[in-house]
Design an enzyme around this catalytic site. Structure first.
Site, mmCIF file in Angstrom:
data_model
loop_
_atom_site.group_PDB
_atom_site.id
_atom_site.type_symbol
_atom_site.label_atom_id
_atom_site.label_comp_id
_atom_site.label_asym_id
_atom_site.label_seq_id
_atom_site.Cartn_x
_atom_site.Cartn_y
_atom_site.Cartn_z
ATOM 1 N N GLY A 73 -4.123 12.376 -5.003
ATOM 2 C CA GLY A 73 -3.009 13.209 -5.447
ATOM 3 C C GLY A 73 -1.693 12.626 -4.987
ATOM 4 C CE LYS B 217 7.372 3.341 -4.892
ATOM 5 N NZ LYS B 217 7.319 4.020 -3.636
ATOM 6 C CE LYS C 6 -9.535 13.571 3.049
ATOM 7 N NZ LYS C 6 -8.924 12.547 2.161
ATOM 8 C CB ILE D 36 12.851 10.058 -1.307
ATOM 9 C CG1 ILE D 36 11.357 9.913 -1.608
ATOM 10 C CG2 ILE D 36 13.491 8.706 -0.974
ATOM 11 C CD1 ILE D 36 10.491 9.488 -0.449
ATOM 12 C CB CYS E 62 3.507 7.810 -4.860
ATOM 13 S SG CYS E 62 4.702 8.881 -4.090
ATOM 14 C CG HIS F 224 -16.461 -9.648 6.602
ATOM 15 N ND1 HIS F 224 -15.243 -10.230 6.343
ATOM 16 C CD2 HIS F 224 -17.397 -10.562 6.244
ATOM 17 C CE1 HIS F 224 -15.431 -11.438 5.850
ATOM 18 N NE2 HIS F 224 -16.736 -11.666 5.788
HETATM 19 N N1 SAJ Z 1 -6.520 8.790 -0.103
HETATM 20 C C1 SAJ Z 1 -7.914 8.610 -0.166
HETATM 21 N N2 SAJ Z 1 -8.518 7.675 0.615
HETATM 22 C C2 SAJ Z 1 -7.789 6.900 1.471
HETATM 23 C C3 SAJ Z 1 -6.388 7.072 1.538
HETATM 24 C C4 SAJ Z 1 -5.781 8.026 0.738
HETATM 25 O O1 SAJ Z 1 -8.612 9.296 -0.937
HETATM 26 O O2 SAJ Z 1 -8.405 6.091 2.184
HETATM 27 C C5 SAJ Z 1 -5.857 9.806 -0.948
HETATM 28 C C6 SAJ Z 1 -5.083 10.858 -0.161
HETATM 29 O O3 SAJ Z 1 -5.918 11.892 0.275
HETATM 30 C C7 SAJ Z 1 -4.058 11.318 -1.198
HETATM 31 C C8 SAJ Z 1 -3.768 10.034 -1.976
HETATM 32 O O4 SAJ Z 1 -4.850 9.177 -1.714
HETATM 33 O O5 SAJ Z 1 -4.599 12.283 -2.086
HETATM 34 C C9 SAJ Z 1 -2.472 9.356 -1.633
HETATM 35 O O6 SAJ Z 1 -2.199 9.453 -0.255
HETATM 36 P P1 SAJ Z 1 -1.606 8.280 0.644
HETATM 37 O O7 SAJ Z 1 -1.472 8.816 1.998
HETATM 38 O O8 SAJ Z 1 -2.403 7.038 0.479
HETATM 39 O O9 SAJ Z 1 -0.189 7.936 -0.033
HETATM 40 P P2 SAJ Z 1 1.096 8.824 -0.493
HETATM 41 O O10 SAJ Z 1 0.937 9.140 -1.947
HETATM 42 O O11 SAJ Z 1 1.348 9.946 0.440
HETATM 43 O O12 SAJ Z 1 2.278 7.758 -0.328
HETATM 44 C C10 SAJ Z 1 2.245 6.528 -1.035
HETATM 45 C C11 SAJ Z 1 2.467 5.389 -0.057
HETATM 46 N N3 SAJ Z 1 2.184 4.119 -0.712
HETATM 47 C C12 SAJ Z 1 1.275 3.238 -0.214
HETATM 48 O O13 SAJ Z 1 0.649 3.415 0.790
HETATM 49 C C13 SAJ Z 1 1.107 1.962 -0.987
HETATM 50 C C14 SAJ Z 1 3.919 5.442 0.451
HETATM 51 O O14 SAJ Z 1 4.193 4.323 1.265
HETATM 52 C C15 SAJ Z 1 4.902 5.470 -0.729
HETATM 53 O O15 SAJ Z 1 6.230 5.638 -0.272
HETATM 54 C C16 SAJ Z 1 4.581 6.656 -1.605
HETATM 55 O O16 SAJ Z 1 3.221 6.527 -2.050
HETATM 56 C C17 SAJ Z 1 5.554 6.666 -2.772
HETATM 57 O O17 SAJ Z 1 6.474 7.501 -2.792
HETATM 58 O O18 SAJ Z 1 5.482 5.780 -3.642
#
Ligand code: SAJ
Length: 408
Positions: A254, A203, A397, A12, A257, A241
């Site tokens: 993972g 947050k 995936k 960040i 966050c 929908h």
């Molecule tokens: N994942 C799934 N299914 C989905 C979406 C994601 O299994 O449909 C998994 C991903 O493979 C990964 C995890 O979730 O393992 C998280 O990935 P992500 O891309 O959803 O999010 P992060 O952790 O890379 O980033 C998040 C974001 N927060 C939100 O979308 C609410 C980002 O905006 C934040 O800045 C970040 O956390 C943070 O630093 O808090």
């Protein structure tokens, strides 16, 4: 012109420092890790991210500096890690507290101390304010406290830095407007000013919201598996929908966050967080679910040797090199608990050896295995999917279109 000192040059802090410098602000980036600082001074980036190199070059030509020393400044942005204690699930504020103390050692009177690191609700009141007061400073006069939590997503950080809306938590509106002015140098999104506790809470609940929604998709995957239904087809239809938007199931959640922040709420409000805790448990159960799918396939094909299984992908999500809390690492840990050693691993984004039996070459990896488990949907595997068609494939995936591939 007064400088902005960005403390902590990780995922960040570094992009934030660079984009501030790009917008013409005098920036010094500080990190206690001297080899990281030296790399940046030599013009080498410390992690890969789309568009980061360009930003780095512009920031360099605008005179950004890097140092291990805290600078005398009017404005500090703290973006240090906020780990959580595994046992209690509570946030460990030690790095933020130490950064705040180091700032207090050098800052000018009236300094603006912005904390961007994610912190659990109440951290500033509980840990930061007392620390500043203990040092004899008056908050609101000597030091102004601000919480401006970051929101950028790895893989699209540079774009999101410019386009996402932001939250500024402050004690008084005048300071809020000044900080809004600073961020609007590079942020085109809406900038909302609120109080510090609301900024902390919003947050954490943003990431919790996503965790819960991913857990719903993962639970659906398990339900559909029991009845041999295609979860992806069902989600696709349901999402037609107008008010339904189900996310995608996967091998787990993972990153530093989404898999972490909900625990802060569970730790602080244990009696009130039933849904949040259940979602966390569902997402944490997914690597184990993948393991049971691997076992099904091994049984079905009379494969007894776990070393014939290869996990593709070590990072926590696609097209990044970040492995923090990654589902693959969680899966390997579970395998170890079951004395299942020898599984092979490959990830094109992970250039150093961090687990046993990790391959650096994709072909060598494929030559050793009979079952490929796709844990991460890197572009690399999407582009090379033809190369795994002759293997048994467990695709967690949903990237393989050939019908022989096993799904979650
Ligand atoms: N994942 C799934 N299914 C989905 C979406 C994601 O299994 O449909 C998994 C991903 O493979 C990964 C995890 O979730 O393992 C998280 O990935 P992500 O891309 O959803 O999010 P992060 O952790 O890379 O980033 C998040 C974001 N927060 C939100 O979308 C609410 C980002 O905006 C934040 O800045 C970040 O956390 C943070 O630093 O808090």
């Amino acid at each position: 012109m007064s400088i902005v000192n960005v403390i902590g040059l990780g995922y960040i802090g570094l992009p934030t420092a660079l984009i501030l410098a790009k917008s013409g602000i005098k920036v010094v980036g500080t990190d206690k890790n001297s080899s990281l600082v030296n790399s940046l001074i030599e013009g080498k980036l410390t992690f890969e991210e789309e568009g980061l190199m360009e930003l780095f070059q512009t920031a360099q030509s605008n005179g950004i500096k890097f140092s291990t020393d805290y600078q005398v400044a009017q404005t500090y942005i703290i973006a240090v890690p906020t780990p959580y204690v595994k046992e209690s699930k509570k946030l460990d504020p030690k790095y933020v507290i130490s950064a705040v103390n180091s700032v207090l050692d050098v800052c000018e009177k009236g300094t603006k101390l912005i904390i961007e690191s994610t912190i659990s609700p109440g951290t500033i009141d509980k840990h930061i304010r007392p620390q500043i007061e203990k040092r004899g400073y008056t908050i609101g006069e000597d030091v102004h406290l601000i919480h401006a939590p970051e929101r950028i997503i790895p893989g699209n950080m540079v774009y999101e830095l410019e386009h996402n809306s932001r939250t500024i938590g402050v004690d008084n509106l005048e300071i809020g407007n000044k900080i809004k002015g600073l961020y609007s140098n590079f942020c085109n999104g809406e900038i909302v000013i609120t109080d510090i506790r609301s900024a902390e809470m919003s947050k954490v609940i943003e990431n919790t919201y996503r965790d819960i929604n991913i857990a719903f998709a993962n639970e659906l995957a398990k339900i559909c598996r029991t009845d041999n239904l295609d979860v992806y087809e069902i989600i696709k239809i349901a999402n037609k929908h107008p008010r339904v938007n189900i996310l995608q199931p996967g091998p787990g959640v993972g990153g530093h966050c989404i898999s972490v922040d909900p625990w802060f709420l569970v730790g602080d409000y244990p009696d009130l967080t039933n849904l949040i805790l259940t979602a966390r448990k569902i997402n944490d159960s997914m690597p184990g679910f993948v393991l049971s799918r691997i076992r099904d396939i091994m049984r079905q094909h009379k494969i007894k040797d776990i070393s014939k299984v290869g996990l593709y992908g070590l990072t926590y999500k696609e097209n990044v090199d970040d492995i923090r809390e990654s589902p693959t690492l969680q899966l390997i840990e579970r395998m170890d608990e079951h004395l299942a050693f020898g599984v092979k691993i490959f990830d094109p984004y992970v250039k150093s050896r961090i687990v046993e039996h990790q391959f650096m070459n994709f072909e060598d990896f494929l030559n050793e295995i009979e079952i490929v488990v796709i844990m991460v949907a890197h572009d690399h595997i999407i582009e090379n999917v033809e190369l795994i068609k002759n293997k048994l494939v467990l695709d967690t995936k949903n990237i393989c279109t050939f019908k022989e591939a096993f799904k979650l």
